[in-house]
Design a protein around this motif. Structure first.
Motif, mmCIF file in Angstrom:
data_model
loop_
_atom_site.group_PDB
_atom_site.id
_atom_site.type_symbol
_atom_site.label_atom_id
_atom_site.label_comp_id
_atom_site.label_asym_id
_atom_site.label_seq_id
_atom_site.Cartn_x
_atom_site.Cartn_y
_atom_site.Cartn_z
ATOM 1 N N TYR A 30 138.024 1.657 81.531
ATOM 2 C CA TYR A 30 137.871 2.564 82.673
ATOM 3 C C TYR A 30 137.820 4.024 82.250
ATOM 4 O O TYR A 30 137.828 4.921 83.094
ATOM 5 C CB TYR A 30 139.037 2.376 83.657
ATOM 6 C CG TYR A 30 139.441 0.944 83.855
ATOM 7 C CD1 TYR A 30 138.658 0.080 84.625
ATOM 8 C CD2 TYR A 30 140.590 0.434 83.265
ATOM 9 C CE1 TYR A 30 139.013 -1.240 84.807
ATOM 10 C CE2 TYR A 30 140.954 -0.894 83.436
ATOM 11 C CZ TYR A 30 140.158 -1.726 84.212
ATOM 12 O OH TYR A 30 140.514 -3.047 84.385
ATOM 13 N N CYS A 31 137.795 4.270 80.950
ATOM 14 C CA CYS A 31 137.822 5.633 80.425
ATOM 15 C C CYS A 31 137.217 5.615 79.030
ATOM 16 O O CYS A 31 137.111 4.556 78.409
ATOM 17 C CB CYS A 31 139.259 6.155 80.365
ATOM 18 S SG CYS A 31 140.312 5.162 79.280
ATOM 19 N N HIS A 72 147.259 7.155 77.566
ATOM 20 C CA HIS A 72 146.642 7.603 78.817
ATOM 21 C C HIS A 72 146.052 8.997 78.610
ATOM 22 O O HIS A 72 146.778 9.978 78.547
ATOM 23 C CB HIS A 72 147.667 7.651 79.953
ATOM 24 C CG HIS A 72 148.325 6.337 80.227
ATOM 25 N ND1 HIS A 72 149.683 6.217 80.472
ATOM 26 C CD2 HIS A 72 147.811 5.088 80.297
ATOM 27 C CE1 HIS A 72 149.974 4.944 80.672
ATOM 28 N NE2 HIS A 72 148.863 4.242 80.570
ATOM 29 N N TYR A 74 142.199 11.317 79.472
ATOM 30 C CA TYR A 74 141.495 11.938 80.595
ATOM 31 C C TYR A 74 140.190 11.197 80.909
ATOM 32 O O TYR A 74 139.843 10.213 80.266
ATOM 33 C CB TYR A 74 141.169 13.393 80.271
ATOM 34 C CG TYR A 74 142.354 14.231 79.849
ATOM 35 C CD1 TYR A 74 143.642 13.967 80.306
ATOM 36 C CD2 TYR A 74 142.191 15.299 78.967
ATOM 37 C CE1 TYR A 74 144.716 14.738 79.926
ATOM 38 C CE2 TYR A 74 143.265 16.086 78.580
ATOM 39 C CZ TYR A 74 144.529 15.792 79.053
ATOM 40 O OH TYR A 74 145.600 16.562 78.667
ATOM 41 N N TRP A 76 138.988 9.458 83.667
ATOM 42 C CA TRP A 76 139.039 8.096 84.181
ATOM 43 C C TRP A 76 137.904 7.846 85.165
ATOM 44 O O TRP A 76 137.481 8.737 85.895
ATOM 45 C CB TRP A 76 140.384 7.836 84.864
ATOM 46 C CG TRP A 76 141.529 7.940 83.919
ATOM 47 C CD1 TRP A 76 142.248 9.055 83.629
ATOM 48 C CD2 TRP A 76 142.066 6.896 83.113
ATOM 49 N NE1 TRP A 76 143.211 8.778 82.691
ATOM 50 C CE2 TRP A 76 143.125 7.461 82.354
ATOM 51 C CE3 TRP A 76 141.769 5.552 82.957
ATOM 52 C CZ2 TRP A 76 143.884 6.715 81.462
ATOM 53 C CZ3 TRP A 76 142.526 4.794 82.065
ATOM 54 C CH2 TRP A 76 143.561 5.376 81.327
ATOM 55 N N LYS A 77 137.440 6.630 85.203
ATOM 56 C CA LYS A 77 136.394 6.235 86.144
ATOM 57 C C LYS A 77 136.875 6.468 87.576
ATOM 58 O O LYS A 77 137.966 6.044 87.958
ATOM 59 C CB LYS A 77 136.046 4.761 85.948
ATOM 60 C CG LYS A 77 134.934 4.258 86.848
ATOM 61 C CD LYS A 77 134.639 2.786 86.573
ATOM 62 C CE LYS A 77 133.537 2.275 87.487
ATOM 63 N NZ LYS A 77 133.242 0.832 87.234
ATOM 64 N N GLY A 78 136.057 7.168 88.364
ATOM 65 C CA GLY A 78 136.391 7.397 89.761
ATOM 66 C C GLY A 78 137.190 8.650 90.035
ATOM 67 O O GLY A 78 137.374 9.023 91.198
ATOM 68 N N GLU A 79 137.682 9.337 88.990
ATOM 69 C CA GLU A 79 138.455 10.556 89.241
ATOM 70 C C GLU A 79 137.493 11.729 89.476
ATOM 71 O O GLU A 79 136.333 11.690 89.045
ATOM 72 C CB GLU A 79 139.387 10.865 88.074
ATOM 73 C CG GLU A 79 138.710 11.431 86.846
ATOM 74 C CD GLU A 79 139.687 11.895 85.775
ATOM 75 O OE1 GLU A 79 139.259 12.658 84.887
ATOM 76 O OE2 GLU A 79 140.866 11.491 85.807
ATOM 77 N N PRO A 80 137.927 12.779 90.160
ATOM 78 C CA PRO A 80 137.066 13.953 90.367
ATOM 79 C C PRO A 80 136.590 14.531 89.026
ATOM 80 O O PRO A 80 137.371 14.657 88.084
ATOM 81 C CB PRO A 80 137.978 14.932 91.114
ATOM 82 C CG PRO A 80 138.992 14.073 91.780
ATOM 83 C CD PRO A 80 139.224 12.917 90.851
ATOM 84 N N GLN A 81 135.328 14.903 88.950
ATOM 85 C CA GLN A 81 134.752 15.379 87.692
ATOM 86 C C GLN A 81 134.973 16.865 87.400
ATOM 87 O O GLN A 81 135.047 17.240 86.222
ATOM 88 C CB GLN A 81 133.256 15.060 87.662
ATOM 89 C CG GLN A 81 132.973 13.566 87.607
ATOM 90 C CD GLN A 81 131.497 13.263 87.449
ATOM 91 O OE1 GLN A 81 130.671 14.164 87.364
ATOM 92 N NE2 GLN A 81 131.160 11.981 87.415
ATOM 93 N N LYS A 87 143.701 19.813 85.570
ATOM 94 C CA LYS A 87 142.827 19.349 84.490
ATOM 95 C C LYS A 87 142.348 20.529 83.646
ATOM 96 O O LYS A 87 142.275 20.444 82.414
ATOM 97 C CB LYS A 87 141.632 18.580 85.054
ATOM 98 C CG LYS A 87 140.741 17.969 83.971
ATOM 99 C CD LYS A 87 139.493 17.330 84.551
ATOM 100 C CE LYS A 87 139.814 16.081 85.314
ATOM 101 N NZ LYS A 87 138.567 15.352 85.715
#
Length: 260
Positions: A30-31, A72, A74, A76-81, A87
């Motif tokens: 997912y990342c 963990h 940075y 990630w799929k679906g997080e704000p770009q 961030k």
């Protein structure tokens, strides 16, 4: 006594080695796994931690780390770009100080020697674990069989003692017999049905969801949520120790505690 010479490794060499060692290209995730933020080209000192939070970055600065390795990272799929707010501060800290950030998610969970699942078994001193073949990717769920039957209450106490914290959630009768244990570190509660279908007496993971409780009760399998962070502290430490030994680097694990 002679002081051991600290060696260094080229960034590209380290990235290539980790890609191969952790079989990154074989695992859908997912990342992005690997180098997420590019820093200086030569690496002598590494810091490892579970999550690339701001506190970990600030504490790594004090050690003069050339690279930070985390489970963990940075992007990630679906997080704000957009790179702004929290961030932005995190990325800015790394770029301003020319520090490399490497992150390995599922590849670190499933590695059969230094992965999170394998390291939890080592921490608990369980018999050699096996892969639960029905769960993908291979190694995301492992299981073992104890040499003798214990009660769920006994295993819960052992787990709390080894992890140094109370369980987040437990669904069991205190005298429930436990011989076959399955586990998935982190947020693996969705795999409980695989463990039940394999005839396991207990399933351990980091988190719990509302349906998990009903799955445990209705299928007669004990369930422990022991903490996402708590169950995933050990793979990244083992990876750092492995790299320090192989390349002659200095390594420090920094634990930023989390109740999750």
């Amino acid at each position: 006594m002679l002081k051991q010479e600290v060696k260094r490794v080229e960034r590209e060499q380290l990235e290539a080695y980790l890609r191969d060692f952790l079989a990154v290209d074989t695992i859908k995730d997912y990342c992005p796994n690997g180098l997420q933020i590019e820093g200086r080209p030569h690496i002598q000192s590494i810091v490892t931690g579970v999550t690339a939070c701001q506190e970990l970055l600030e504490r790594a600065l004090v050690t003069d780390a050339d690279a930070i390795l985390v489970h963990h990272g940075y992007f990630w799929k679906g997080e704000p770009q957009p790179i702004k707010g929290m961030k932005k501060r995190r990325v800015q800290t790394l770029l301003r100080n020319d520090i490399n950030l490497f992150a390995y998610h599922l590849p670190l969970d499933v590695h059969l020697r230094i992965g999170n699942n394998a390291q939890l078994a080592r921490l608990m001193d369980w018999p050699e674990p096996s892969v639960l073949a029905s769960a993908e990717p291979e190694g995301v769920v492992m299981y073992t069989e104890l040499s003798h039957t214990e009660t769920a209450e006994q295993v819960a106490l052992q787990l709390e003692t080894k992890l140094g914290r109370s369980l987040v959630c437990s669904v069991h009768e205190s005298q429930h017999p436990v011989r076959k244990i399955a586990w998935c570190t982190g947020g693996g509660q969705g795999f409980i049905d695989f463990a039940a279908a394999a005839g396991c007496d207990l399933f351990i993971t980091g988190e719990v969801s509302e349906p998990t409780v009903h799955s445990a009760r209705e299928q007669g399998i004990a369930f422990f949520a022991a903490g996402h962070h708590a169950t995933e502290r050990y793979g990244i430490q083992a990876l750092g120790e492995h790299l320090a030994e192989k390349f002659g680097l200095t390594h420090q694990f920094i634990d930023i505690d989390s109740p999750a």
